[in-house]
Design a protein around this motif. Sequence first.
Motif, PDB file in Angstrom:
ATOM      1  N   ILE A  18       1.713 -21.954  -6.648  1.00 52.54           N
ATOM      2  CA  ILE A  18       1.173 -22.960  -5.730  1.00 52.54           C
ATOM      3  C   ILE A  18       1.932 -22.929  -4.406  1.00 52.54           C
ATOM      4  O   ILE A  18       1.326 -22.940  -3.329  1.00 52.54           O
ATOM      5  CB  ILE A  18       1.233 -24.359  -6.367  1.00 52.54           C
ATOM      6  CG1 ILE A  18       0.279 -24.426  -7.561  1.00 52.54           C
ATOM      7  CG2 ILE A  18       0.898 -25.445  -5.344  1.00 52.54           C
ATOM      8  CD1 ILE A  18       0.500 -25.619  -8.459  1.00 52.54           C
ATOM      9  N   ALA A  19       3.249 -22.869  -4.462  1.00 54.59           N
ATOM     10  CA  ALA A  19       4.063 -22.820  -3.239  1.00 54.59           C
ATOM     11  C   ALA A  19       3.732 -21.578  -2.424  1.00 54.59           C
ATOM     12  O   ALA A  19       3.604 -21.642  -1.196  1.00 54.59           O
ATOM     13  CB  ALA A  19       5.545 -22.851  -3.595  1.00 54.59           C
ATOM     14  N   SER A  20       3.593 -20.458  -3.093  1.00 57.46           N
ATOM     15  CA  SER A  20       3.247 -19.221  -2.407  1.00 57.46           C
ATOM     16  C   SER A  20       1.884 -19.328  -1.737  1.00 57.46           C
ATOM     17  O   SER A  20       1.693 -18.877  -0.609  1.00 57.46           O
ATOM     18  CB  SER A  20       3.253 -18.064  -3.415  1.00 57.46           C
ATOM     19  OG  SER A  20       2.821 -16.881  -2.815  1.00 57.46           O
ATOM     20  N   GLY A  24       1.393 -18.972   2.237  1.00 56.11           N
ATOM     21  CA  GLY A  24       0.723 -17.785   2.756  1.00 56.11           C
ATOM     22  C   GLY A  24      -0.783 -17.841   2.780  1.00 56.11           C
ATOM     23  O   GLY A  24      -1.429 -16.904   3.221  1.00 56.11           O
ATOM     24  N   GLY A  25      -1.361 -18.915   2.292  1.00 50.57           N
ATOM     25  CA  GLY A  25      -2.801 -19.028   2.294  1.00 50.57           C
ATOM     26  C   GLY A  25      -3.500 -18.178   1.248  1.00 50.57           C
ATOM     27  O   GLY A  25      -4.690 -17.937   1.344  1.00 50.57           O
ATOM     28  N   THR A  26      -2.766 -17.719   0.257  1.00 50.85           N
ATOM     29  CA  THR A  26      -3.351 -16.909  -0.799  1.00 50.85           C
ATOM     30  C   THR A  26      -4.133 -17.796  -1.756  1.00 50.85           C
ATOM     31  O   THR A  26      -3.595 -18.772  -2.263  1.00 50.85           O
ATOM     32  CB  THR A  26      -2.243 -16.179  -1.588  1.00 50.85           C
ATOM     33  OG1 THR A  26      -1.431 -15.460  -0.674  1.00 50.85           O
ATOM     34  CG2 THR A  26      -2.821 -15.245  -2.621  1.00 50.85           C
ATOM     35  N   ALA A  48       3.594 -32.019  -2.031  1.00 54.27           N
ATOM     36  CA  ALA A  48       3.586 -30.817  -1.187  1.00 54.27           C
ATOM     37  C   ALA A  48       2.256 -30.679  -0.456  1.00 54.27           C
ATOM     38  O   ALA A  48       2.225 -30.344   0.732  1.00 54.27           O
ATOM     39  CB  ALA A  48       3.867 -29.574  -2.030  1.00 54.27           C
ATOM     40  N   LEU A  49       1.158 -30.943  -1.154  1.00 54.00           N
ATOM     41  CA  LEU A  49      -0.154 -30.893  -0.510  1.00 54.00           C
ATOM     42  C   LEU A  49      -0.257 -31.917   0.614  1.00 54.00           C
ATOM     43  O   LEU A  49      -0.791 -31.623   1.688  1.00 54.00           O
ATOM     44  CB  LEU A  49      -1.262 -31.129  -1.538  1.00 54.00           C
ATOM     45  CG  LEU A  49      -1.504 -29.993  -2.516  1.00 54.00           C
ATOM     46  CD1 LEU A  49      -2.434 -30.442  -3.624  1.00 54.00           C
ATOM     47  CD2 LEU A  49      -2.060 -28.781  -1.793  1.00 54.00           C
ATOM     48  N   GLN A  50       0.261 -33.123   0.383  1.00 57.71           N
ATOM     49  CA  GLN A  50       0.253 -34.140   1.428  1.00 57.71           C
ATOM     50  C   GLN A  50       1.101 -33.714   2.613  1.00 57.71           C
ATOM     51  O   GLN A  50       0.743 -33.970   3.763  1.00 57.71           O
ATOM     52  CB  GLN A  50       0.736 -35.472   0.883  1.00 57.71           C
ATOM     53  CG  GLN A  50      -0.277 -36.137  -0.020  1.00 57.71           C
ATOM     54  CD  GLN A  50       0.250 -37.419  -0.635  1.00 57.71           C
ATOM     55  OE1 GLN A  50       1.445 -37.599  -0.790  1.00 57.71           O
ATOM     56  NE2 GLN A  50      -0.667 -38.300  -1.000  1.00 57.71           N
ATOM     57  N   ALA A  51       2.216 -33.052   2.356  1.00 55.01           N
ATOM     58  CA  ALA A  51       3.080 -32.594   3.448  1.00 55.01           C
ATOM     59  C   ALA A  51       2.384 -31.524   4.289  1.00 55.01           C
ATOM     60  O   ALA A  51       2.531 -31.487   5.511  1.00 55.01           O
ATOM     61  CB  ALA A  51       4.387 -32.049   2.887  1.00 55.01           C
ATOM     62  N   VAL A  52       1.602 -30.675   3.635  1.00 52.51           N
ATOM     63  CA  VAL A  52       0.920 -29.595   4.347  1.00 52.51           C
ATOM     64  C   VAL A  52      -0.324 -30.099   5.065  1.00 52.51           C
ATOM     65  O   VAL A  52      -0.568 -29.768   6.215  1.00 52.51           O
ATOM     66  CB  VAL A  52       0.552 -28.451   3.372  1.00 52.51           C
ATOM     67  CG1 VAL A  52      -0.352 -27.427   4.045  1.00 52.51           C
ATOM     68  CG2 VAL A  52       1.810 -27.778   2.837  1.00 52.51           C
ATOM     69  N   THR A  57      -6.349 -35.923   2.543  1.00 47.49           N
ATOM     70  CA  THR A  57      -6.732 -34.525   2.381  1.00 47.49           C
ATOM     71  C   THR A  57      -8.245 -34.325   2.403  1.00 47.49           C
ATOM     72  O   THR A  57      -8.708 -33.212   2.469  1.00 47.49           O
ATOM     73  CB  THR A  57      -6.169 -33.940   1.061  1.00 47.49           C
ATOM     74  OG1 THR A  57      -6.668 -34.722  -0.019  1.00 47.49           O
ATOM     75  CG2 THR A  57      -4.661 -33.933   1.078  1.00 47.49           C
ATOM     76  N   ARG A  58      -9.037 -35.396   2.385  1.00 46.19           N
ATOM     77  CA  ARG A  58     -10.497 -35.259   2.394  1.00 46.19           C
ATOM     78  C   ARG A  58     -10.998 -34.667   3.695  1.00 46.19           C
ATOM     79  O   ARG A  58     -12.075 -34.108   3.752  1.00 46.19           O
ATOM     80  CB  ARG A  58     -11.157 -36.603   2.149  1.00 46.19           C
ATOM     81  CG  ARG A  58     -10.920 -37.128   0.751  1.00 46.19           C
ATOM     82  CD  ARG A  58     -11.458 -38.521   0.616  1.00 46.19           C
ATOM     83  NE  ARG A  58     -10.662 -39.393   1.484  1.00 46.19           N
ATOM     84  CZ  ARG A  58     -10.991 -40.618   1.813  1.00 46.19           C
ATOM     85  NH1 ARG A  58     -12.092 -41.142   1.364  1.00 46.19           N
ATOM     86  NH2 ARG A  58     -10.215 -41.342   2.581  1.00 46.19           N
ATOM     87  N   GLU A  59     -10.234 -34.762   4.779  1.00 47.32           N
ATOM     88  CA  GLU A  59     -10.675 -34.258   6.076  1.00 47.32           C
ATOM     89  C   GLU A  59     -10.477 -32.765   6.214  1.00 47.32           C
ATOM     90  O   GLU A  59     -10.935 -32.167   7.172  1.00 47.32           O
ATOM     91  CB  GLU A  59      -9.907 -34.968   7.189  1.00 47.32           C
ATOM     92  CG  GLU A  59     -10.221 -36.446   7.262  1.00 47.32           C
ATOM     93  CD  GLU A  59      -9.424 -37.130   8.346  1.00 47.32           C
ATOM     94  OE1 GLU A  59      -8.862 -36.427   9.225  1.00 47.32           O
ATOM     95  OE2 GLU A  59      -9.360 -38.357   8.350  1.00 47.32           O
ATOM     96  N   HIS A  60      -9.789 -32.108   5.259  1.00 50.60           N
ATOM     97  CA  HIS A  60      -9.479 -30.683   5.399  1.00 50.60           C
ATOM     98  C   HIS A  60     -10.260 -29.847   4.445  1.00 50.60           C
ATOM     99  O   HIS A  60     -10.417 -29.993   3.358  1.00 50.60           O
ATOM    100  CB  HIS A  60      -7.989 -30.449   5.196  1.00 50.60           C
ATOM    101  CG  HIS A  60      -7.161 -31.184   6.193  1.00 50.60           C
ATOM    102  ND1 HIS A  60      -6.936 -30.703   7.445  1.00 50.60           N
ATOM    103  CD2 HIS A  60      -6.533 -32.370   6.135  1.00 50.60           C
ATOM    104  CE1 HIS A  60      -6.185 -31.560   8.105  1.00 50.60           C
ATOM    105  NE2 HIS A  60      -5.933 -32.578   7.324  1.00 50.60           N
TER     106      HIS A  60
END
Length: 60
Positions: A18-20, A24-26, A48-52, A57-60
């Motif tokens: 998940i971190a990778s 990197g967008g993989t 981590a998802l919230q930080a990114v 997150t519904r807007e992305h």
Amino acid sequence: MSHTPTVGSRSDLAVLSIASSLAGGTPIELREVLAPLDGEELRLVLRALQAVYGEDTREH
């Protein structure tokens, strides 16, 4: 050359995957990487998802 960890628990390897992906967008298969996580690990992934992606997150 890609280095894939070969030692670690299923949940350790899932968190690394998940971190990778975040770094990197993989693309990853969520069903495969979320299944071995316990509640605390899942909370850390959500943080981590919230930080990114921000709080909503519904807007992305």
